[in-house]
Scaffold this motif. Structure first.
Motif, PDB file in Angstrom:
ATOM      1  N   VAL A  13       0.883  -1.174   0.000  1.00 50.98           N
ATOM      2  CA  VAL A  13       0.000   0.000   0.000  1.00 50.98           C
ATOM      3  C   VAL A  13       0.914   1.216   0.000  1.00 50.98           C
ATOM      4  CG1 VAL A  13      -1.685   1.347   1.313  1.00 50.98           C
ATOM      5  CG2 VAL A  13      -1.946  -1.137   1.132  1.00 50.98           C
ATOM      6  N   VAL A  14       0.697   2.117  -0.962  1.00 55.53           N
ATOM      7  CA  VAL A  14       1.547   3.291  -1.128  1.00 55.53           C
ATOM      8  C   VAL A  14       0.747   4.528  -0.738  1.00 55.53           C
ATOM      9  CG1 VAL A  14       2.978   4.617  -2.739  1.00 55.53           C
ATOM     10  CG2 VAL A  14       2.774   2.128  -3.012  1.00 55.53           C
ATOM     11  N   LEU A  15       1.341   5.381   0.105  1.00 52.81           N
ATOM     12  CA  LEU A  15       0.689   6.639   0.498  1.00 52.81           C
ATOM     13  C   LEU A  15       1.418   7.809  -0.160  1.00 52.81           C
ATOM     14  CD1 LEU A  15      -0.037   6.051   4.315  1.00 52.81           C
ATOM     15  CD2 LEU A  15      -1.454   5.482   2.320  1.00 52.81           C
ATOM     16  N   VAL A  16       0.641   8.737  -0.717  1.00 47.52           N
ATOM     17  CA  VAL A  16       1.184   9.882  -1.449  1.00 47.52           C
ATOM     18  C   VAL A  16       0.487  11.166  -1.004  1.00 47.52           C
ATOM     19  CG1 VAL A  16       1.686   8.460  -3.495  1.00 47.52           C
ATOM     20  CG2 VAL A  16      -0.506   9.655  -3.341  1.00 47.52           C
ATOM     21  N   SER A  17       1.125  12.293  -1.324  1.00 47.61           N
ATOM     22  CA  SER A  17       0.474  13.593  -1.106  1.00 47.61           C
ATOM     23  C   SER A  17       0.500  14.466  -2.352  1.00 47.61           C
ATOM     24  CB  SER A  17       1.175  14.370   0.018  1.00 47.61           C
ATOM     25  OG  SER A  17       1.054  13.722   1.250  1.00 47.61           O
ATOM     26  N   GLY A  18       1.252  14.069  -3.365  1.00 42.18           N
ATOM     27  CA  GLY A  18       1.455  14.999  -4.473  1.00 42.18           C
ATOM     28  C   GLY A  18       1.538  14.334  -5.817  1.00 42.18           C
ATOM     29  N   SER A  19       2.636  14.649  -6.529  1.00 39.20           N
ATOM     30  CA  SER A  19       2.716  14.267  -7.944  1.00 39.20           C
ATOM     31  C   SER A  19       2.842  12.759  -8.139  1.00 39.20           C
ATOM     32  CB  SER A  19       3.876  14.986  -8.614  1.00 39.20           C
ATOM     33  OG  SER A  19       5.105  14.564  -8.054  1.00 39.20           O
ATOM     34  N   GLY A  20       3.411  12.056  -7.186  1.00 40.33           N
ATOM     35  CA  GLY A  20       3.403  10.594  -7.261  1.00 40.33           C
ATOM     36  C   GLY A  20       4.356   9.998  -8.284  1.00 40.33           C
ATOM     37  N   THR A  21       5.465  10.668  -8.567  1.00 37.77           N
ATOM     38  CA  THR A  21       6.403  10.058  -9.521  1.00 37.77           C
ATOM     39  C   THR A  21       7.102   8.838  -8.907  1.00 37.77           C
ATOM     40  OG1 THR A  21       8.266  11.517  -8.951  1.00 37.77           O
ATOM     41  CG2 THR A  21       6.786  12.247 -10.720  1.00 37.77           C
ATOM     42  N   ASN A  22       7.310   8.844  -7.597  1.00 40.02           N
ATOM     43  CA  ASN A  22       7.859   7.646  -6.953  1.00 40.02           C
ATOM     44  C   ASN A  22       6.860   6.494  -7.021  1.00 40.02           C
ATOM     45  OD1 ASN A  22      10.608   8.097  -5.581  1.00 40.02           O
ATOM     46  ND2 ASN A  22       9.482   9.986  -5.130  1.00 40.02           N
ATOM     47  N   LEU A  23       5.586   6.804  -6.778  1.00 43.37           N
ATOM     48  CA  LEU A  23       4.541   5.794  -6.943  1.00 43.37           C
ATOM     49  C   LEU A  23       4.561   5.237  -8.367  1.00 43.37           C
ATOM     50  CD1 LEU A  23       1.837   4.300  -6.422  1.00 43.37           C
ATOM     51  CD2 LEU A  23       0.697   6.450  -7.055  1.00 43.37           C
ATOM     52  N   GLN A  24       4.650   6.125  -9.359  1.00 40.93           N
ATOM     53  CA  GLN A  24       4.639   5.675 -10.753  1.00 40.93           C
ATOM     54  C   GLN A  24       5.780   4.709 -11.022  1.00 40.93           C
ATOM     55  OE1 GLN A  24       2.163   6.805 -13.166  1.00 40.93           O
ATOM     56  NE2 GLN A  24       2.941   4.866 -13.991  1.00 40.93           N
ATOM     57  N   ALA A  25       6.949   5.009 -10.465  1.00 39.81           N
ATOM     58  CA  ALA A  25       8.098   4.121 -10.658  1.00 39.81           C
ATOM     59  C   ALA A  25       7.806   2.737 -10.073  1.00 39.81           C
ATOM     60  CB  ALA A  25       9.343   4.727 -10.012  1.00 39.81           C
ATOM     61  N   LEU A  26       7.131   2.688  -8.926  1.00 37.85           N
ATOM     62  CA  LEU A  26       6.765   1.392  -8.342  1.00 37.85           C
ATOM     63  C   LEU A  26       5.706   0.685  -9.190  1.00 37.85           C
ATOM     64  CD1 LEU A  26       6.577   2.329  -4.547  1.00 37.85           C
ATOM     65  CD2 LEU A  26       8.243   0.794  -5.618  1.00 37.85           C
ATOM     66  N   LEU A  27       4.718   1.443  -9.666  1.00 41.41           N
ATOM     67  CA  LEU A  27       3.685   0.838 -10.520  1.00 41.41           C
ATOM     68  C   LEU A  27       4.321   0.241 -11.769  1.00 41.41           C
ATOM     69  CD1 LEU A  27       0.947   3.631 -10.288  1.00 41.41           C
ATOM     70  CD2 LEU A  27       0.725   1.292  -9.404  1.00 41.41           C
TER      71      LEU A  27
END
Ligand code: GRF
Length: 210
Positions: free
Chosen positions: A9-23
């Motif tokens: 489970v990934v928690l974000v507050s903004g642009s989410g480029t780190n999330l995108q890298a994980l996705l």
């Protein structure tokens, strides 16, 4: 490698480029982890849209919708728990999680910080490094504890500070390295495990208990 991918489970507050890298990394089954949900502390952020586009469920817990911080923290923990994570990844999540959250997921929550810990903790890692005049900075992945960016260090990556840098330019250079570090380290945690002894962490299975 575990037979089933680790649930993130990934928690974000903004642009989410780190999330995108994980996705993007998790699209390959060999990565060993998949993002099962994305949460945020605010509506309408690009990180939530990235999750939508990837077909990953999202949730939002806003501090202002709760009576106080502990109530928000408990609601956040409840929302995260509903997705049965093996690991919780704070990826640009700009709030401190509280005691209830850590009691529930302690030792299984990692956060990425845009500085080389223990230097420059807090909200302005890139700006503080630039102002201090260091020639090298970077990003740190750590196991979240009750402090501000004080947890056991899992991985670090370094980048140079250039004479021409302003905060945005430096932060963008950090983020490029940070995304690669995050993907590498989270994948290794999922595939190999993480052992913490005192202040030191290493990838690998926990030693058997005799
Ligand atoms: C990252 O540098 C993170 O370390 C910091 O904020 C940035 C978030 O970027 N706390 P993004 O939302 O993943 O693009």
């Amino acid at each position: 490698m575990p037979a089933t991918p680790a649930r993130l489970v990934v928690l974000v507050s903004g642009s989410g480029t780190n999330l995108q890298a994980l996705l993007d990394a998790a699209a390959d089954p060999a990565y060993g982890a998949r993002v099962v949900a994305v949460g945020a502390d605010r509506d309408g952020v690009e990180g939530l849209r990235r999750a939508d586009r990837a077909g990953v469920p999202t949730f939002v817990e806003r501090l202002g919708d709760h009576a106080d911080r502990p109530a928000w923290d408990a609601a956040l923990a409840h929302a995260v728990a509903a997705h049965r994570p093996d690991w919780v990844v704070l990826a640009g999540f700009m709030k401190l999680v509280g005691h209830e959250f850590l009691d529930r997921f302690g030792g299984r929550v990692v956060n990425t910080h845009p500085a080389l810990s223990p230097s420059f903790p807090g909200m302005h890692g890139a700006a503080d490094a630039l102002a201090y005049g260091v020639k090298l900075t970077g990003a740190t992945l750590f196991v979240v504890d009750a402090g501000v960016d004080t947890g056991v260090i899992v991985a670090q990556t370094a980048v140079p500070v250039l004479e021409t840098d302003d905060t945005d330019a430096l932060h963008e250079r950090i983020k490029t390295a940070e995304r690669a570090m995050l993907v590498d380290a989270v994948g290794r945690i999922a595939r190999e495990g993480l052992v913490v002894e005192g202040r030191r962490a290493r990838f690998g299975p926990a030693a058997p208990v005799h």
